[in-house]
Design an enzyme around this catalytic site. Structure first.
Site, PDB file in Angstrom:
ATOM      1  N   SER A  68       0.861  -1.186   0.000  1.00  0.00           N
ATOM      2  CA  SER A  68       0.000   0.000   0.000  1.00  0.00           C
ATOM      3  C   SER A  68       0.894   1.232   0.000  1.00  0.00           C
ATOM      4  O   SER A  68       2.066   1.150   0.379  1.00  0.00           O
ATOM      5  CB  SER A  68      -0.848  -0.004   1.275  1.00  0.00           C
ATOM      6  OG  SER A  68      -1.534   1.228   1.442  1.00  0.00           O
ATOM      7  N   TYR A  83      -2.479  -1.189  10.362  1.00  0.00           N
ATOM      8  CA  TYR A  83      -2.392  -1.309   8.901  1.00  0.00           C
ATOM      9  C   TYR A  83      -1.053  -0.787   8.391  1.00  0.00           C
ATOM     10  O   TYR A  83      -0.383  -1.446   7.580  1.00  0.00           O
ATOM     11  CB  TYR A  83      -3.557  -0.527   8.277  1.00  0.00           C
ATOM     12  CG  TYR A  83      -3.735  -0.715   6.794  1.00  0.00           C
ATOM     13  CD1 TYR A  83      -4.485  -1.768   6.291  1.00  0.00           C
ATOM     14  CD2 TYR A  83      -3.164   0.184   5.887  1.00  0.00           C
ATOM     15  CE1 TYR A  83      -4.674  -1.933   4.930  1.00  0.00           C
ATOM     16  CE2 TYR A  83      -3.346   0.025   4.524  1.00  0.00           C
ATOM     17  CZ  TYR A  83      -4.101  -1.030   4.043  1.00  0.00           C
ATOM     18  OH  TYR A  83      -4.275  -1.185   2.689  1.00  0.00           O
TER      19      TYR A  83
HETATM   20  P1  NAD Z   1     -11.558  -6.015  -0.173  1.00  0.00           P
HETATM   21  O1  NAD Z   1     -12.161  -5.965   1.194  1.00  0.00           O
HETATM   22  O2  NAD Z   1     -12.411  -5.730  -1.350  1.00  0.00           O
HETATM   23  O3  NAD Z   1     -10.850  -7.393  -0.420  1.00  0.00           O
HETATM   24  C1  NAD Z   1     -10.138  -8.044   0.593  1.00  0.00           C
HETATM   25  C2  NAD Z   1     -10.124  -9.508   0.260  1.00  0.00           C
HETATM   26  O4  NAD Z   1      -9.468 -10.210   1.319  1.00  0.00           O
HETATM   27  C3  NAD Z   1     -11.542 -10.083   0.143  1.00  0.00           C
HETATM   28  O5  NAD Z   1     -11.569 -11.013  -0.905  1.00  0.00           O
HETATM   29  C4  NAD Z   1     -11.718 -10.770   1.486  1.00  0.00           C
HETATM   30  O6  NAD Z   1     -12.637 -11.837   1.416  1.00  0.00           O
HETATM   31  C5  NAD Z   1     -10.313 -11.252   1.741  1.00  0.00           C
HETATM   32  N1  NAD Z   1     -10.069 -11.570   3.147  1.00  0.00           N
HETATM   33  C6  NAD Z   1     -10.311 -10.832   4.244  1.00  0.00           C
HETATM   34  N2  NAD Z   1      -9.990 -11.512   5.348  1.00  0.00           N
HETATM   35  C7  NAD Z   1      -9.507 -12.710   4.931  1.00  0.00           C
HETATM   36  C8  NAD Z   1      -9.025 -13.863   5.590  1.00  0.00           C
HETATM   37  N3  NAD Z   1      -8.983 -13.936   6.929  1.00  0.00           N
HETATM   38  N4  NAD Z   1      -8.632 -14.921   4.846  1.00  0.00           N
HETATM   39  C9  NAD Z   1      -8.698 -14.878   3.493  1.00  0.00           C
HETATM   40  N5  NAD Z   1      -9.148 -13.816   2.815  1.00  0.00           N
HETATM   41  C10 NAD Z   1      -9.552 -12.749   3.531  1.00  0.00           C
HETATM   42  O7  NAD Z   1     -10.301  -5.028  -0.114  1.00  0.00           O
HETATM   43  P2  NAD Z   1      -9.305  -4.505  -1.252  1.00  0.00           P
HETATM   44  O8  NAD Z   1      -9.372  -3.033  -1.206  1.00  0.00           O
HETATM   45  O9  NAD Z   1      -9.502  -5.213  -2.511  1.00  0.00           O
HETATM   46  O10 NAD Z   1      -7.916  -4.905  -0.588  1.00  0.00           O
HETATM   47  C11 NAD Z   1      -7.066  -5.903  -1.111  1.00  0.00           C
HETATM   48  C12 NAD Z   1      -5.640  -5.607  -0.675  1.00  0.00           C
HETATM   49  O11 NAD Z   1      -5.230  -4.363  -1.244  1.00  0.00           O
HETATM   50  C13 NAD Z   1      -5.475  -5.478   0.828  1.00  0.00           C
HETATM   51  O12 NAD Z   1      -4.259  -6.069   1.229  1.00  0.00           O
HETATM   52  C14 NAD Z   1      -5.419  -3.983   1.020  1.00  0.00           C
HETATM   53  O13 NAD Z   1      -4.719  -3.630   2.177  1.00  0.00           O
HETATM   54  C15 NAD Z   1      -4.701  -3.542  -0.238  1.00  0.00           C
HETATM   55  N6  NAD Z   1      -4.881  -2.139  -0.575  1.00  0.00           N
HETATM   56  C16 NAD Z   1      -6.104  -1.650  -0.868  1.00  0.00           C
HETATM   57  C17 NAD Z   1      -6.215  -0.308  -1.194  1.00  0.00           C
HETATM   58  C18 NAD Z   1      -7.531   0.305  -1.533  1.00  0.00           C
HETATM   59  O14 NAD Z   1      -7.596   1.530  -1.657  1.00  0.00           O
HETATM   60  N7  NAD Z   1      -8.577  -0.446  -1.733  1.00  0.00           N
HETATM   61  C19 NAD Z   1      -5.095   0.516  -1.194  1.00  0.00           C
HETATM   62  C20 NAD Z   1      -3.865  -0.019  -0.890  1.00  0.00           C
HETATM   63  C21 NAD Z   1      -3.767  -1.362  -0.583  1.00  0.00           C
END
Ligand code: NAD
Length: 256
Positions: free
Chosen positions: A138, A151
């Site tokens: 991130s 985080y």
């Molecule tokens: P999201 O909530 O849409 O997806 C998260 C995924 O992780 C989902 O498929 C969920 O089911 C899964 N998950 C959660 N807990 C779990 C567990 N215990 N075991 C297995 N799977 C699990 O979120 P996202 O925004 O798509 O985030 C995905 C990644 O990207 C994360 O690591 C997040 O930190 C990172 N990220 C997101 C953003 C953003 O702006 N959305 C920015 C930077 C980084």
């Protein structure tokens, strides 16, 4: 060519993980989808991607908060060529009020899981003589924001783990890099809008413009398709000498 190679994407029944999985399937990769649920919809999603893209897509349930299930995911899949550590959760609160169980869950899912899956996947990659480990970190792996202690700590940890994985595989045809997204409008981001509204006493539009995208000079969210494209690039031959580094997809956030 990536055709016929297998990618495991953790946390991929939603958001960025699903976006990466779809771009991979489009490129002819076999894909393992994962989350902690075991619903009919999870398996139906895999079947739908299989059918649409003519590659093998399966769903394997594994809870990334549990070490054995992280390692089990890799073994049940029979190893992989590409591992994308994407599963992640968020919680927003000042340190003095931050619930210990939320801290522990974020460190387990966002950081520890990547250690366990990588440890289990590397022997398979070495046997296959090729591998890519792509960690979804991130902008918060490189910078900080208030109220996101667990985080930010976990994501900085993921960037550190990325460097060590790269050094331990440096002389092999295996690379490890981290992608550092800025804000992407996924369910994870949607879910933190109410808490952030409370923390700052702002309405939804103000939070999006003045808190979230205030640090994203492009004033636009990154998309899951763009992150899938970045993961595909890191998987390509063009990226064979890119290892141990971060690629920001953050609209200029870290240039500020
Ligand atoms: P999201 O909530 O849409 O997806 C998260 C995924 O992780 C989902 O498929 C969920 O089911 C899964 N998950 C959660 N807990 C779990 C567990 N215990 N075991 C297995 N799977 C699990 O979120 P996202 O925004 O798509 O985030 C995905 C990644 O990207 C994360 O690591 C997040 O930190 C990172 N990220 C997101 C953003 C953003 O702006 N959305 C920015 C930077 C980084």
């Amino acid at each position: 060519s990536l055709q016929g190679k297998t990618a495991i994407v953790t946390g991929s029944n939603s958001g960025i993980g699903l976006g990466v999985a779809i771009e991979f399937a489009k490129a002819g990769l076999n894909v393992v989808l994962n989350s902690f649920t075991n619903n009919d919809e999870d398996h139906a999603l895999a079947a739908k991607l299989s059918e649409e893209h003519g590659t093998h897509v399966q769903y394997i349930k594994a809870d990334m908060s549990k070490a054995e299930e992280c390692r089990g995911l890799i073994e049940i899949a029979g190893g992989c060529d590409i591992l994308v550590n994407n599963a992640g959760i968020q919680h927003v609160a000042p340190i003095q009020d931050f619930p210990t169980e939320k801290w522990d869950a974020i460190i387990a899912i966002n950081l520890n899981s990547a250690f366990h899956t990588t440890a289990a996947a590397l022997p398979h990659m070495r046997e296959r003589g090729w591998g890519r480990v792509i960690n979804i970190a991130s902008a918060h792996g490189l910078t900080a924001s208030p109220f996101k202690s667990a985080y930010v700590a976990a994501k900085h940890g993921v960037v550190g783990l990325t460097k060590v994985t790269a050094l331990e595989t440096a002389e092999e045809p295996i690379t490890c890099n981290a992608i550092c997204p800025g804000y992407v409008l996924t369910p994870l981001v949607e879910a933190q809008i109410p808490d952030t509204m409370k923390e700052y006493g702002m309405d939804r539009e103000e939070v999006i413009k003045n808190v979230m995208l205030t640090r994203q000079p492009s004033k636009d969210f990154a998309t899951v398709e763009q992150l899938g494209g970045t993961a595909l690039f890191l998987s390509s031959d063009a990226a064979a000498q890119i290892t141990g580094t971060t690629i920001s997809v953050d609209g200029g956030w870290t240039a500020l």
